[in-house]
Design a protein around this motif. Sequence first.
Motif, PDB file in Angstrom:
ATOM      1  N   SER A  75       0.956  -1.087  -0.052  1.00 23.49           N
ATOM      2  CA  SER A  75       0.229   0.008   0.090  1.00 23.49           C
ATOM      3  C   SER A  75       0.764   1.261  -0.108  1.00 23.49           C
ATOM      4  N   TYR A  76       2.375   1.108   0.234  1.00 21.44           N
ATOM      5  CA  TYR A  76       3.231   2.179   0.303  1.00 21.44           C
ATOM      6  C   TYR A  76       3.480   2.537  -1.253  1.00 21.44           C
ATOM      7  N   SER A  77       3.923   3.526  -1.407  1.00 21.58           N
ATOM      8  CA  SER A  77       4.571   3.953  -3.007  1.00 21.58           C
ATOM      9  C   SER A  77       6.066   3.208  -3.104  1.00 21.58           C
ATOM     10  N   ASN A  78       6.620   2.703  -2.105  1.00 21.66           N
ATOM     11  CA  ASN A  78       7.688   1.985  -2.257  1.00 21.66           C
ATOM     12  C   ASN A  78       7.566   0.574  -2.427  1.00 21.66           C
ATOM     13  N   ARG A  79       7.924  -0.014  -3.517  1.00 24.36           N
ATOM     14  CA  ARG A  79       7.799  -1.351  -3.730  1.00 24.36           C
ATOM     15  C   ARG A  79       9.159  -2.086  -4.371  1.00 24.36           C
ATOM     16  N   LYS A 111      16.681  -8.030   9.546  1.00 28.66           N
ATOM     17  CA  LYS A 111      17.062  -6.817   9.318  1.00 28.66           C
ATOM     18  C   LYS A 111      17.973  -6.744   8.137  1.00 28.66           C
ATOM     19  N   ASP A 112      18.295  -7.895   7.701  1.00 28.41           N
ATOM     20  CA  ASP A 112      19.097  -7.830   6.314  1.00 28.41           C
ATOM     21  C   ASP A 112      18.304  -7.871   4.923  1.00 28.41           C
ATOM     22  N   VAL A 113      16.844  -7.884   5.314  1.00 28.14           N
ATOM     23  CA  VAL A 113      16.216  -7.993   4.011  1.00 28.14           C
ATOM     24  C   VAL A 113      15.864  -6.385   3.746  1.00 28.14           C
ATOM     25  N   LEU A 114      15.941  -5.894   2.446  1.00 28.73           N
ATOM     26  CA  LEU A 114      15.832  -4.382   2.201  1.00 28.73           C
ATOM     27  C   LEU A 114      14.281  -4.195   1.976  1.00 28.73           C
ATOM     28  N   VAL A 115      13.689  -3.185   2.502  1.00 26.04           N
ATOM     29  CA  VAL A 115      12.465  -2.788   2.286  1.00 26.04           C
ATOM     30  C   VAL A 115      12.533  -1.409   1.455  1.00 26.04           C
ATOM     31  N   GLY A 116      13.669  -0.844   1.475  1.00 23.24           N
ATOM     32  CA  GLY A 116      13.719   0.322   0.880  1.00 23.24           C
ATOM     33  C   GLY A 116      14.101   0.083  -0.648  1.00 23.24           C
ATOM     34  N   GLU A 117      14.593   1.174  -1.284  1.00 22.16           N
ATOM     35  CA  GLU A 117      15.054   1.337  -2.789  1.00 22.16           C
ATOM     36  C   GLU A 117      16.646   1.566  -2.975  1.00 22.16           C
ATOM     37  N   ASP A 118      17.238   0.953  -4.055  1.00 24.30           N
ATOM     38  CA  ASP A 118      18.429   0.832  -4.060  1.00 24.30           C
ATOM     39  C   ASP A 118      18.922   2.239  -4.938  1.00 24.30           C
ATOM     40  N   SER A 119      19.705   3.044  -4.060  1.00 24.70           N
ATOM     41  CA  SER A 119      20.046   4.364  -4.212  1.00 24.70           C
ATOM     42  C   SER A 119      21.187   4.228  -5.252  1.00 24.70           C
ATOM     43  N   ALA A 120      21.050   5.351  -6.077  1.00 23.04           N
ATOM     44  CA  ALA A 120      22.095   5.676  -7.078  1.00 23.04           C
ATOM     45  C   ALA A 120      22.188   4.561  -8.077  1.00 23.04           C
ATOM     46  N   GLU A 281      17.515   3.038   0.722  1.00 20.60           N
ATOM     47  CA  GLU A 281      18.174   2.311   1.794  1.00 20.60           C
ATOM     48  C   GLU A 281      19.724   1.874   1.693  1.00 20.60           C
ATOM     49  N   THR A 282      20.331   1.782   0.378  1.00 18.60           N
ATOM     50  CA  THR A 282      21.601   1.261   0.121  1.00 18.60           C
ATOM     51  C   THR A 282      22.348   2.595   0.153  1.00 18.60           C
ATOM     52  N   GLY A 283      23.756   2.126  -0.352  1.00 16.38           N
ATOM     53  CA  GLY A 283      24.687   3.290  -0.487  1.00 16.38           C
ATOM     54  C   GLY A 283      25.107   4.272   0.593  1.00 16.38           C
ATOM     55  N   ILE A 284      24.992   5.392   0.215  1.00 18.31           N
ATOM     56  CA  ILE A 284      25.317   6.415   1.663  1.00 18.31           C
ATOM     57  C   ILE A 284      24.276   6.403   2.674  1.00 18.31           C
ATOM     58  N   MET A 285      22.934   6.014   2.362  1.00 15.16           N
ATOM     59  CA  MET A 285      22.008   5.786   3.366  1.00 15.16           C
ATOM     60  C   MET A 285      22.436   4.755   4.476  1.00 15.16           C
ATOM     61  N   ARG A 286      23.032   3.996   4.186  1.00 17.66           N
ATOM     62  CA  ARG A 286      23.789   2.976   5.151  1.00 17.66           C
ATOM     63  C   ARG A 286      24.519   3.739   6.262  1.00 17.66           C
ATOM     64  N   ILE A 287      25.182   4.730   5.692  1.00 17.73           N
ATOM     65  CA  ILE A 287      26.068   5.397   6.735  1.00 17.73           C
ATOM     66  C   ILE A 287      25.238   6.602   7.813  1.00 17.73           C
ATOM     67  N   THR A 288      24.313   7.129   6.846  1.00 18.75           N
ATOM     68  CA  THR A 288      23.565   8.223   7.310  1.00 18.75           C
ATOM     69  C   THR A 288      22.083   8.428   6.566  1.00 18.75           C
ATOM     70  N   VAL A 345      13.452   0.952   8.067  1.00 22.28           N
ATOM     71  CA  VAL A 345      14.792   1.620   7.629  1.00 22.28           C
ATOM     72  C   VAL A 345      15.122   2.382   8.790  1.00 22.28           C
ATOM     73  N   LYS A 346      14.190   3.244   9.249  1.00 20.11           N
ATOM     74  CA  LYS A 346      14.708   4.086  10.443  1.00 20.11           C
ATOM     75  C   LYS A 346      15.400   3.331  11.590  1.00 20.11           C
ATOM     76  N   ASN A 347      14.758   2.202  11.769  1.00 18.72           N
ATOM     77  CA  ASN A 347      15.397   1.408  12.957  1.00 18.72           C
ATOM     78  C   ASN A 347      16.791   0.896  12.850  1.00 18.72           C
TER      79      ASN A 347
END
Length: 403
Positions: A75-79, A111-120, A281-288, A345-347
């Motif tokens: 139901s979210y826009s992220n898939r 916590k290893d399963v990505l629920v966000g998108e792959d950045s860049a 969720e990936t790339g630089i998002m893992r750092i901050t 993702v926030k957690n």
Amino acid sequence: MTKNQTSSTTPSRYPFLVLGYKMLKINTHSKTCKPQMATSVLLSSSFSCIPQFPRSPKFVFAPLKLNRTLIPINSYSNRGFLKNTQLLPSNRSRKSHRVFVIGESDTSVSKDVLVGEDSANFDLAKQKITSWIYFTAVLGVVLFILDIAWLDNSTGFGKVFIDSVSSVSDSPEVVMFLLTLIFAIVHSGLASLRDPGEKLIGERAFRVLFAGTSLPLAVSTIVYFINHRYDGVQLWQLQSVPWLHYLLWVTNFISFFFLYPSTFNLLEVAAVDKPKMHLWETGIMRITRHPQLVGQVMWCVAHTIWIGNSVAVAASVGLIGHHLFGAWNGDRRLGIRHGEAFEVVKNRTSVLPFAAIIDGRQKLPKDYYKEFVRLPYVVITGLTLGAYFAHPLMQAASFRLHW
């Protein structure tokens, strides 16, 4: 066994099939079991015949806890990474939940399963030449309108705007701070109105309104800073320190790699593609979780140390304050748009760089470097180096505006 006996004993005999039993209509006169509903559920069974299930499963349940509240991720826009049919339990107190997917083996949502998108992520094979031609045309039109309506002193409103703000005070520090504040209010204000705005006029139209309002104000603020960067009170003078220039140059260079990943989607920025509110969720998002905030702080610290006067301090205070608010506002908006997916993702991310990695909430994959070996980061490297060597051209262009 009679029909009534079957109805009363089967659910208790097969506790894992309570819901599946109710949803399947078994054709006892055929050799196969044909579900009459596309949303049939297979949990576990000792059927003597093999039911036919759709290729795309419709539900996921935590075993033996079918009464738990479930929130549909689809139901979210992220898939981007979760299958568009998966559900996650609403209770996120545990790090991992066991789920069972229709037609697939038992899996874990950890916590290893990505629920966000792959950045860049940039797939050259999926790019359309027509889209980039359209993007080039849109960019040319935008720059032309910006020059006529804002930058040109004879026809634009940029000088009038700067003069109006400058009339408030003779202090360049005050004017610098006010310009930053005006930009921050407009930029963050429109961002906060994105959801109702997109519903009212559509995603593309709202993006045009957002960019068309924010871009001129950003240009005016940058131009004023360039033209007045050495005004005000000199607080310190460290430019004679031999190694300082190299240290600040590296700091400034790295800051550009903390650009918010949405800026990589140039076709969406220009509204060629329909703009989306991404959950990266990936790339630089893992750092901050807020890379633009971190990058802006690094840029401000480097330039303020080098320039060392009150105007640089005023600009840095305004910019950092704006991005601190943007971090809070961004989390709020992502929570509204993506719901529990954002909470996941926030957690396992942090605002403070590397904090989630240090305390174990973020596990970097072994090939983490591959999330940076991508074309957008190559482009950022080239643009950053180009901007550094083009500083004299930028200063000359700003001075000609006489702001």
